[in-house]
Design an enzyme around this catalytic site. Structure first.
Site, PDB file in Angstrom:
ATOM      1  N   GLY A   1      40.766  42.171  37.979  1.00 13.66           N
ATOM      2  CA  GLY A   1      42.093  42.945  38.318  1.00 13.66           C
ATOM      3  C   GLY A   1      41.501  44.478  38.124  1.00 13.66           C
ATOM      4  O   GLY A   1      42.690  45.000  38.502  1.00 13.66           O
TER       5      GLY A   1
ATOM      6  N   SER B   1      41.356  46.604  40.793  1.00 11.12           N
ATOM      7  CA  SER B   1      40.697  46.538  42.090  1.00 11.12           C
ATOM      8  C   SER B   1      42.405  47.435  42.595  1.00 11.12           C
ATOM      9  O   SER B   1      43.043  48.659  43.319  1.00 11.12           O
ATOM     10  CB  SER B   1      41.007  45.916  43.098  1.00 11.12           C
ATOM     11  OG  SER B   1      42.001  44.724  43.610  1.00 11.12           O
ATOM     12  N   SER B   2      43.885  47.228  41.580  1.00  9.26           N
ATOM     13  CA  SER B   2      44.565  47.992  41.276  1.00  9.26           C
ATOM     14  C   SER B   2      45.127  47.916  40.556  1.00  9.26           C
ATOM     15  O   SER B   2      45.208  47.331  39.670  1.00  9.26           O
ATOM     16  CB  SER B   2      45.656  47.203  42.425  1.00  9.26           C
ATOM     17  OG  SER B   2      47.362  46.999  42.298  1.00  9.26           O
TER      18      SER B   2
ATOM     19  N   VAL C   1      32.272  42.320  43.558  1.00 13.00           N
ATOM     20  CA  VAL C   1      33.706  41.378  44.093  1.00 13.00           C
ATOM     21  C   VAL C   1      34.143  40.280  43.801  1.00 13.00           C
ATOM     22  O   VAL C   1      32.731  39.017  43.804  1.00 13.00           O
ATOM     23  CB  VAL C   1      33.710  42.046  46.146  1.00 13.00           C
ATOM     24  CG1 VAL C   1      34.996  41.275  46.275  1.00 13.00           C
ATOM     25  CG2 VAL C   1      33.529  43.393  46.270  1.00 13.00           C
TER      26      VAL C   1
ATOM     27  N   TYR D   1      56.140  33.520  36.741  1.00 12.54           N
ATOM     28  CA  TYR D   1      55.684  34.463  36.045  1.00 12.54           C
ATOM     29  C   TYR D   1      56.244  34.815  34.354  1.00 12.54           C
ATOM     30  O   TYR D   1      54.868  34.853  33.400  1.00 12.54           O
ATOM     31  CB  TYR D   1      56.153  35.345  36.616  1.00 12.54           C
ATOM     32  CG  TYR D   1      55.473  37.226  36.104  1.00 12.54           C
ATOM     33  CD1 TYR D   1      54.225  37.732  36.621  1.00 12.54           C
ATOM     34  CD2 TYR D   1      55.784  37.819  34.736  1.00 12.54           C
ATOM     35  CE1 TYR D   1      53.607  38.830  35.974  1.00 12.54           C
ATOM     36  CE2 TYR D   1      55.706  38.948  34.622  1.00 12.54           C
ATOM     37  CZ  TYR D   1      53.790  39.178  35.366  1.00 12.54           C
ATOM     38  OH  TYR D   1      53.895  40.453  34.928  1.00 12.54           O
TER      39      TYR D   1
ATOM     40  N   ALA E   1      56.684  32.175  32.312  1.00 10.48           N
ATOM     41  CA  ALA E   1      56.026  31.027  31.751  1.00 10.48           C
ATOM     42  C   ALA E   1      53.881  31.406  31.607  1.00 10.48           C
ATOM     43  O   ALA E   1      53.493  30.832  30.598  1.00 10.48           O
ATOM     44  CB  ALA E   1      55.922  29.648  32.799  1.00 10.48           C
TER      45      ALA E   1
ATOM     46  N   LYS F   1      52.662  34.350  32.082  1.00 15.85           N
ATOM     47  CA  LYS F   1      52.132  35.695  31.137  1.00 15.85           C
ATOM     48  C   LYS F   1      52.381  34.517  29.453  1.00 15.85           C
ATOM     49  O   LYS F   1      51.990  35.807  28.397  1.00 15.85           O
ATOM     50  CB  LYS F   1      53.380  36.321  30.827  1.00 15.85           C
ATOM     51  CG  LYS F   1      53.127  37.404  32.247  1.00 15.85           C
ATOM     52  CD  LYS F   1      51.527  37.787  32.481  1.00 15.85           C
ATOM     53  CE  LYS F   1      51.896  38.570  33.697  1.00 15.85           C
ATOM     54  NZ  LYS F   1      49.999  39.216  33.525  1.00 15.85           N
TER      55      LYS F   1
END
Lengths: 247, 89
Positions: free
Chosen positions: A16, A18-19, A62, A153, A155, A157
């Protein structure tokens, strides 16, 4: 004297990248001397992150972590790692009454399955060095703070945090450490995607004694957990919430 | 006049009742009979952020229309919100 907080000579994989938190963590880790292997799905944004790294010897791939064949091939050719940071994540707001299986699948694919699948492959291919450090970006939503509409979300995490505990135990014989950071609201592009207005965010931010966090606040804690300074720390959940949960 | 402008004809009167019933179903303690076209829904005691999210989810499910928080915040009456949904469906 060696600096125990340095990442010099360490090779670190970041998902993750890229941001948001993944991007900033990559940049900050490179400043402290690490060689970074960046993965993410967006070529252009991943290349932007790559261009911001300090030092030499970084790699970029990528990759959709949900495509197992591509991930296997990538791992075969990967150098051994001293650190992994699982940052790939997404969010979905939906009241519980309306949750459908496809909503759950979408969030869990990115937040949970993508990250743990690559972790399994890294371990079975023996790509993680003894004494390495694995860090998961979890969230205060993982069983610490409840927000309406945030069940899926939370759940996902929570699943990550629970998984990390068991991984910490299983990896301890290799002295591989596994820890989670649990951020509250952080100023990232993900936050801008939420359907809320600027003034609502300002109001929400008042709940945080130190205000919302910035990606580098999370990155520095990740670096701490990646470094040898925390060689005795495993299975921990480091809460990063600007004091939200004090109240 | 507004209805004509937006191409919403009389046959939609059934639909607004349907919309109001769906809207009312998101509430647990408010009598469904309290919901009328001119009801200022954000002034209902039971109105909350959870109900706002539920309305967004209901509209997505029933009408395949993506409402934004802003659409809810800028609407006063149920009719205002209905017009937004009708326009986009």
């Amino acid at each position: 004297m060696d600096n125990p907080f340095s990442l010099k000579g360490k090779t670190i994989l970041i998902t993750g990248a890229s941001s948001g938190i993944g991007k900033t963590t990559s940049i900050e880790c490179s400043k402290l001397g690490a060689k970074i292997i960046l993965t993410g799905r967006n070529t252009k944004r991943l290349e932007e992150t790559m261009a911001l790294l300090t030092g030499e010897g970084h790699q970029l791939k990528v990759l959709d972590l949900n495509i197992s064949e591509a991930v296997s091939e990538f791992i075969e050719n990967m150098p051994k790692l001293d650190g992994v940071v699982y940052c790939a994540g997404t969010q979905r707001t939906c009241p519980i009454k309306f949750i459908q299986r496809e909503d759950i699948d979408k969030v869990f694919e990115t937040n949970f399955f993508a990250n743990i699948n690559i972790n399994t492959l890294l371990l079975s291919k023996k790509k993680i060095n003894k004494g390495a450090s694995i860090v998961f970006i979890s969230s205060i939503a993982a069983g610490i703070v409840a927000e309406v509409g945030n069940a899926i979300y939370s759940a996902s995490k929570g699943a990550l945090s629970s998984y990390a505990k068991v991984l910490a135990l299983e990896m301890s014989s290799q002295r591989i450490r596994v820890n989670c950071v649990l951020p509250g609201m952080v100023n990232t592009p993900l936050l801008k995607k939420l359907d809320v207005e600027e003034d609502q965010l300002k109001e929400d931010e008042k709940r945080y004694p130190l205000g919302y966090g910035n990606p580098e606040d999370v990155a520095y804690s990740v670096i701490y957990l990646l470094s040898d300074a925390t060689k005795w720390v495993t299975g921990s959940n480091l809460i990063l919430d600007g004091g939200l949960t004090l109240k | 006049m507004l209805c004509l402008l937006f191409g919403i004809n009389k046959s939609n009167s059934m639909d607004i009742n349907h919309f109001i019933a769906n809207f009312a179903a998101q509430f647990d303690d408010t009598d469904p009979g309290n919901f009328k076209t001119e009801t200022k829904f954000r002034e209902i005691d039971e109105w909350s952020s959870l109900i706002a999210l539920s309305v967004i989810a209901m509209v997505d499910e029933e009408y395949d229309v993506k409402l934004k928080g802003e659409d809810i915040r800028t609407s006063q009456t149920l009719n205002d919100l209905y017009l937004i949904v009708a326009l986009r469906s």
